[in-house]
Design a protein around this motif. Structure first.
Motif, PDB file in Angstrom:
ATOM      1  N   LYS A 133     -21.571 -62.310 -17.130  1.00  0.00           N
ATOM      2  CA  LYS A 133     -21.019 -62.486 -18.473  1.00  0.00           C
ATOM      3  C   LYS A 133     -20.113 -61.315 -18.831  1.00  0.00           C
ATOM      4  N   ILE A 134     -19.037 -61.607 -19.554  1.00  0.00           N
ATOM      5  CA  ILE A 134     -18.142 -60.551 -20.022  1.00  0.00           C
ATOM      6  C   ILE A 134     -18.729 -59.958 -21.299  1.00  0.00           C
ATOM      7  N   ILE A 135     -18.846 -58.651 -21.316  1.00  0.00           N
ATOM      8  CA  ILE A 135     -19.448 -57.960 -22.450  1.00  0.00           C
ATOM      9  C   ILE A 135     -18.566 -56.800 -22.878  1.00  0.00           C
ATOM     10  N   TYR A 136     -18.888 -56.227 -24.023  1.00  0.00           N
ATOM     11  CA  TYR A 136     -18.330 -54.943 -24.438  1.00  0.00           C
ATOM     12  C   TYR A 136     -19.459 -53.922 -24.438  1.00  0.00           C
ATOM     13  N   ALA A 153     -28.546 -39.048 -33.438  1.00  0.00           N
ATOM     14  CA  ALA A 153     -28.908 -39.895 -32.298  1.00  0.00           C
ATOM     15  C   ALA A 153     -27.681 -40.340 -31.515  1.00  0.00           C
ATOM     16  N   GLU A 154     -27.948 -40.864 -30.330  1.00  0.00           N
ATOM     17  CA  GLU A 154     -26.939 -41.540 -29.511  1.00  0.00           C
ATOM     18  C   GLU A 154     -27.286 -43.019 -29.458  1.00  0.00           C
ATOM     19  N   TYR A 155     -26.297 -43.897 -29.677  1.00  0.00           N
ATOM     20  CA  TYR A 155     -26.506 -45.337 -29.700  1.00  0.00           C
ATOM     21  C   TYR A 155     -25.779 -45.995 -28.531  1.00  0.00           C
ATOM     22  N   ASP A 156     -26.394 -47.027 -27.979  1.00  0.00           N
ATOM     23  CA  ASP A 156     -25.821 -47.752 -26.840  1.00  0.00           C
ATOM     24  C   ASP A 156     -25.968 -49.251 -27.089  1.00  0.00           C
ATOM     25  N   TYR A 157     -24.836 -49.994 -27.023  1.00  0.00           N
ATOM     26  CA  TYR A 157     -24.853 -51.436 -27.277  1.00  0.00           C
ATOM     27  C   TYR A 157     -24.139 -52.197 -26.167  1.00  0.00           C
ATOM     28  N   GLU A 158     -24.655 -53.399 -25.855  1.00  0.00           N
ATOM     29  CA  GLU A 158     -23.959 -54.390 -25.050  1.00  0.00           C
ATOM     30  C   GLU A 158     -23.768 -55.618 -25.915  1.00  0.00           C
ATOM     31  N   ILE A 159     -22.501 -56.008 -26.101  1.00  0.00           N
ATOM     32  CA  ILE A 159     -22.165 -57.087 -27.034  1.00  0.00           C
ATOM     33  C   ILE A 159     -21.409 -58.180 -26.296  1.00  0.00           C
ATOM     34  N   ASP A 160     -21.838 -59.426 -26.471  1.00  0.00           N
ATOM     35  CA  ASP A 160     -21.180 -60.558 -25.828  1.00  0.00           C
ATOM     36  C   ASP A 160     -19.717 -60.626 -26.268  1.00  0.00           C
ATOM     37  N   ALA A 161     -18.810 -60.704 -25.299  1.00  0.00           N
ATOM     38  CA  ALA A 161     -17.386 -60.640 -25.601  1.00  0.00           C
ATOM     39  C   ALA A 161     -16.871 -61.884 -26.313  1.00  0.00           C
ATOM     40  N   TYR A 162     -17.601 -62.989 -26.254  1.00  0.00           N
ATOM     41  CA  TYR A 162     -17.148 -64.226 -26.876  1.00  0.00           C
ATOM     42  C   TYR A 162     -17.855 -64.521 -28.188  1.00  0.00           C
ATOM     43  N   THR A 163     -19.171 -64.312 -28.231  1.00  0.00           N
ATOM     44  CA  THR A 163     -19.935 -64.685 -29.424  1.00  0.00           C
ATOM     45  C   THR A 163     -20.157 -63.520 -30.384  1.00  0.00           C
ATOM     46  N   GLY A 164     -20.050 -62.291 -29.867  1.00  0.00           N
ATOM     47  CA  GLY A 164     -20.324 -61.123 -30.695  1.00  0.00           C
ATOM     48  C   GLY A 164     -21.807 -60.837 -30.854  1.00  0.00           C
ATOM     49  N   SER A 165     -22.650 -61.592 -30.156  1.00  0.00           N
ATOM     50  CA  SER A 165     -24.086 -61.349 -30.254  1.00  0.00           C
ATOM     51  C   SER A 165     -24.457 -60.079 -29.491  1.00  0.00           C
ATOM     52  N   ILE A 166     -25.456 -59.385 -29.986  1.00  0.00           N
ATOM     53  CA  ILE A 166     -25.908 -58.142 -29.364  1.00  0.00           C
ATOM     54  C   ILE A 166     -26.895 -58.490 -28.252  1.00  0.00           C
TER      55      ILE A 166
END
Length: 251
Positions: free
Chosen positions: A190-193, A203-216
């Motif tokens: 899947k393509i992610i951001y 703090a340090e934050y880390d996210y993977e977000i779906d490139a099409y739906t924007g869901s985390i």
């Protein structure tokens, strides 16, 4: 014994034929592909660099699982870039951009004045396939400022939107964080951001977000540590980012 040798011979012949078939398919795909120079141009345009400032490490045609693409690896004084470019369309399949260790260390130690890299930490307002348009029938390409209708770019949310989603989920604002990474990537097909940022002193934050739906897809945070100060100061110097110190604790 003769029967065994015959069976082995048939097996090797079939295997060889299969290999030749894949090779032939690859050769045909390459003959109908954009050129190496064009693939490099797509990568340079996406990274906002010019050829004169680039040292190319690798440009290699690849044919895997029925798909033809170029691996384009290059670097500038400040950044390392790795790209995979679709050999038929010029679409950017994958990209990575990282600050070079030697430049990072020199800036952090004060040995050299920092020049703001064009694509530091992957923070671009255009998505990875923005240069895939205007391919002529003869196979030549001409980069344009906006993507043509119908390309995959139209349905992606874009890196800036992904950053907004991550910030909102963390309860933070853009002016209060330092981004260490914001790039397009692939995970499990899947393509992610991939978005990472610091809230200084918190703090340090880390996210993977779906490139099409924007869901985390994934989220995590780690409390601030003393060595984070050094890294954040280096990122500030290199990218020119600033932030307003926060006093809140991560959710």
């Amino acid at each position: 014994m003769r029967k065994t040798a015959m069976i082995l011979g048939i097996f090797l012949s079939v295997a060889a034929a299969g290999s030749l078939g894949v090779y032939a398919a690859g050769q045909i795909a390459q003959s109908n592909s954009i050129t190496e120079d064009t693939a490099c141009t797509f990568a340079y345009n996406d990274a906002n660099v010019v050829a004169e400032d680039v040292t190319v490490e690798k440009v290699k045609f690849k044919f895997k699982r029925g798909r033809a693409y170029y691996e384009v690896d290059f670097y500038t004084n400040e950044m390392d870039y790795d790209y995979e470019i679709d050999a038929a369309t010029g679409q950017i399949l994958k990209k990575e951009a990282e600050i070079r260790d030697d430049f990072y260390n020199k800036v952090a130690s004060g040995e050299t004045a920092a020049q703001k890299p064009q694509a530091a930490t992957g923070q671009k307002t255009t998505s990875g396939t923005a240069q895939n348009q205007n391919k002529t029938q003869t196979g030549s390409t001409k980069p344009a400022a906006t993507p043509s209708a119908g390309t995959v770019t139209q349905s992606m949310i874009g890196i800036e939107k992904a950053k907004e989603i991550a910030l909102s989920d963390a309860g933070q604002k853009a002016g209060g964080v330092i981004f260490s990474k914001a790039k397009q990537d692939r995970d499990d097909g899947k393509i992610i951001y991939d978005v990472e940022f610091y809230v200084e002193g918190v703090a340090e934050y880390d996210y993977e977000i779906d490139a099409y739906t924007g869901s985390i897809r994934e989220r995590s945070n780690e409390p601030w540590e003393s060595e984070d100060t050094w890294e954040v100061n280096a990122i500030k110097t290199i990218t020119g980012q600033t932030s307003t110190p926060q006093t809140s604790t991560p959710a």
